[in-house]
Design a protein around this motif. Structure first.
Motif, short mmCIF file in Angstrom:
data_model
loop_
_atom_site.label_atom_id
_atom_site.label_comp_id
_atom_site.label_asym_id
_atom_site.label_seq_id
_atom_site.Cartn_x
_atom_site.Cartn_y
_atom_site.Cartn_z
N HIS A 3 31.53 -0.41 -6.53
CA HIS A 3 31.04 0.92 -6.15
C HIS A 3 30.10 1.47 -7.23
O HIS A 3 29.04 2.03 -6.93
CB HIS A 3 32.22 1.87 -5.94
CG HIS A 3 31.83 3.31 -5.80
ND1 HIS A 3 31.41 3.86 -4.62
CD2 HIS A 3 31.78 4.33 -6.72
CE1 HIS A 3 31.13 5.15 -4.80
NE2 HIS A 3 31.35 5.45 -6.08
N MET A 6 26.70 -0.23 -7.19
CA MET A 6 25.91 0.20 -6.04
C MET A 6 25.40 1.64 -6.21
O MET A 6 24.27 1.96 -5.84
CB MET A 6 26.76 0.08 -4.77
CG MET A 6 27.09 -1.35 -4.40
SD MET A 6 28.30 -1.48 -3.05
CE MET A 6 27.34 -0.86 -1.68
N MET A 7 26.22 2.51 -6.78
CA MET A 7 25.80 3.89 -6.99
C MET A 7 24.70 3.99 -8.04
O MET A 7 23.78 4.80 -7.91
CB MET A 7 27.00 4.75 -7.39
CG MET A 7 27.92 5.10 -6.25
SD MET A 7 27.17 6.27 -5.06
CE MET A 7 27.36 7.82 -5.95
N THR A 18 23.33 10.86 -2.51
CA THR A 18 24.59 10.28 -2.98
C THR A 18 25.69 11.34 -3.12
O THR A 18 26.85 10.99 -3.28
CB THR A 18 24.41 9.58 -4.35
OG1 THR A 18 24.00 10.54 -5.33
CG2 THR A 18 23.39 8.46 -4.26
N SER A 22 29.36 10.39 -2.38
CA SER A 22 30.36 10.44 -3.45
C SER A 22 31.62 11.15 -3.00
O SER A 22 32.74 10.67 -3.23
CB SER A 22 29.76 11.15 -4.67
OG SER A 22 30.74 11.36 -5.66
N TYR A 25 33.56 9.08 -0.55
CA TYR A 25 34.26 8.01 -1.26
C TYR A 25 35.50 8.52 -1.98
O TYR A 25 36.56 7.89 -1.96
CB TYR A 25 33.28 7.38 -2.26
CG TYR A 25 33.90 6.64 -3.41
CD1 TYR A 25 34.43 5.36 -3.25
CD2 TYR A 25 33.94 7.20 -4.69
CE1 TYR A 25 34.99 4.67 -4.32
CE2 TYR A 25 34.49 6.53 -5.75
CZ TYR A 25 35.02 5.26 -5.57
OH TYR A 25 35.57 4.60 -6.62
N GLN A 46 36.21 5.43 6.08
CA GLN A 46 35.94 4.06 5.65
C GLN A 46 35.03 3.29 6.60
O GLN A 46 34.64 2.16 6.29
CB GLN A 46 37.26 3.32 5.47
CG GLN A 46 38.10 3.85 4.32
CD GLN A 46 39.44 3.14 4.17
OE1 GLN A 46 39.97 2.59 5.13
NE2 GLN A 46 39.98 3.15 2.96
N HIS A 182 37.43 10.67 -9.40
CA HIS A 182 36.44 9.80 -8.78
C HIS A 182 35.07 10.47 -8.70
O HIS A 182 34.04 9.81 -8.87
CB HIS A 182 36.91 9.37 -7.40
CG HIS A 182 37.99 8.32 -7.43
ND1 HIS A 182 37.71 6.97 -7.49
CD2 HIS A 182 39.34 8.43 -7.45
CE1 HIS A 182 38.84 6.29 -7.52
NE2 HIS A 182 39.85 7.15 -7.50
N ASP A 186 31.53 9.40 -10.44
CA ASP A 186 30.22 9.34 -9.79
C ASP A 186 29.18 10.16 -10.53
O ASP A 186 27.98 9.86 -10.48
CB ASP A 186 30.34 9.80 -8.34
CG ASP A 186 30.83 8.69 -7.42
OD1 ASP A 186 31.02 7.56 -7.91
OD2 ASP A 186 31.02 8.94 -6.21
N GLY A 244 34.88 2.36 -14.45
CA GLY A 244 35.13 1.80 -13.13
C GLY A 244 36.20 0.73 -13.15
O GLY A 244 37.06 0.67 -12.25
N ASP A 248 39.80 0.64 -11.10
CA ASP A 248 40.25 -0.51 -10.31
C ASP A 248 41.67 -0.92 -10.67
O ASP A 248 42.48 -1.29 -9.81
CB ASP A 248 39.33 -1.71 -10.53
CG ASP A 248 38.06 -1.65 -9.69
OD1 ASP A 248 38.07 -0.95 -8.66
OD2 ASP A 248 37.07 -2.30 -10.07
#
Length: 432
Positions: A3, A6-7, A18, A22, A25, A46, A182, A186, A244, A248
């Protein structure tokens, strides 16, 4: 991490769009506070589809989720909110009040905070009510913002808006806290992407523009500036992706979860604060061409302050760091463990980590020193992340340029002789 990558790429194309991406997400942890609501909304969130139609969410192929948290009188102090929620007698609530910032009013539902008799509570407010009629969400105006023009931030009012409660009554801040982690991630990614976008423009322009019989990029003074900018971009990217990785791993690794809780605000504080000055310096590399609207730099420049303000401006983030240190000592221990990994690899890094420990002497860390601690801790984390992810010459350049006691970092281009300028620029320059 995926993620994040990609962002970073997406933000180099356009940062405004975004914002709803964001929030959509990041909303999943908050939605999961209520299994019934999550069962309805998480699959819609999703879905790998964007459906712009203005119809009820259950008829769409995919949805976006916005936030409406802050109010005129409170701003970041959400406990000063005045929006009220009363039960409708059928398990839902009716909301009345205003929200100073609703960041994406075209969203299909909004996470919002309102007071019940039990206290500040989190709610999900859809654009449409269950009976198929429009909900009582009134858009009072769109914000005429300095930048971020491609996202229609707004001011709204709730006039008897139908809503579902998320999480426990009176525990609204607790319900949204994972979402905030989160969205702050972002913010780091957005500034990292903006930094990279500005760097690419500067590298490309100076490689094509000639002055005094040389390409600008071959002029010693310009090369020093560009190499310094590369160091900043490398450091932002490394700490962003390290955060990030902790996100995870947080669900299954207690130390990574603790690391994430402190590293996220530290990285958000520093990377986002560095973006405006960085973009300005990249703009100056263009000379007058950087100051005209036909080029890309004015848009990047106007965009650059946003992430340092969104999801907590500098003082708010620095105070959040203090709270994390006082309430969750394991987060400091996890960060300290991370900082130990590169010890012995560079004298400037070792000395900087040693100076960082001075803040933790009783009486030294308080609201007046919180910003300094956030800066120095973030710099140390950038060094540790570069040591883990980047070639040695990048880590060494960062230590020499950002951590050495004889470098004040006030001006880009005042470069240590230990910095390998040529390799840094070669690594960063875009290939066409």
């Amino acid at each position: 991490v995926l993620h994040g990558a990609m962002m970073i790429l997406m933000n180099q194309a356009d940062a405004g769009v975004t914002c709803p991406m964001s929030m959509t997400y990041a909303c999943v942890p908050a939605l999961q506070a209520d299994p019934e609501i999550a069962a309805k909304w998480v699959p819609r969130v999703q879905a790998a589809s964007y459906d712009p139609r203005f119809i009820p969410a259950d008829q769409k192929t995919g949805v976006t989720i916005g936030m409406a948290m802050t109010e005129k009188q409170g701003g970041s102090d959400v406990r000063a909110n005045t929006t009220r929620a009363v039960p409708d007698g059928q398990g839902a609530y009716i909301l009345t009040g205003h929200k100073w910032f609703c960041s994406a009013p075209m969203s299909d539902a909004f996470l919002t905070l309102a007071y019940t008799d039990e206290g500040l509570t989190c709610f999900l407010v859809p654009r449409w009510k269950p009976d198929g009629t429009r909900n009582g969400i009134h858009v009072m105006r769109l914000k005429d913002k300095m930048g971020d023009k491609s996202n229609a931030s707004s001011e709204i009012e709730y006039h008897g808006a139908w809503a579902e409660r998320l999480g426990e009554a009176g525990r609204g801040v607790r319900t949204i806290i994972d979402m905030v982690q989160h969205t702050r991630y972002d913010c780091i990614l957005g500034s990292t992407g903006g930094i990279r976008a500005a760097l690419v423009q500067a590298l490309w322009h100076t490689s094509q523009r000639r002055a005094f019989q040389k390409a600008l990029i071959d002029q010693p003074a310009m090369r020093a500036v560009l190499a310094d900018l590369v160091i900043e971009s490398e450091a932002a990217t490394a700490i962003a992706l390290r955060v990030g990785a902790s996100l995870d791993r947080a669900a299954t690794d207690e130390q990574e979860a603790a690391f994430m809780r402190l590293a996220t605000p530290l990285a958000k504080y520093w990377v986002c604060k560095r973006q405006p000055g960085f973009v300005y310096e990249a703009l100056e590399c263009h000379g007058g061409a950087g100051y005209v609207e036909e080029g890309p730099m004015p848009r990047l420049y106007r965009q650059s302050p946003l992430n340092a303000i969104w999801e907590g401006s500098g003082n708010v983030i620095a105070l959040d760091v203090l709270r994390a240190l006082s309430r969750e000592p394991d987060s400091l221990e996890a960060v300290q463990a991370e900082l130990k990994k590169p010890l012995g690899r560079h004298h400037a890094y070792d000395a900087h980590v040693g100076r960082l420990a001075d803040y933790l002497t009783p009486g030294n860390l308080h609201e007046g020193t919180a910003r300094g601690f956030a800066r120095d801790a973030a710099l140390a984390l950038q060094g540790a992340a570069l040591h883990e992810m980047a070639p040695d010459f990048v880590f060494e350049a960062f230590c020499a340029q950002r951590l050495s006691s004889d470098r004040n970092g006030l001006l880009y281009g005042d470069v240590s002789p230990d910095v390998d300028q040529a390799r840094l620029i070669e690594r960063a320059i875009p290939a066409v």
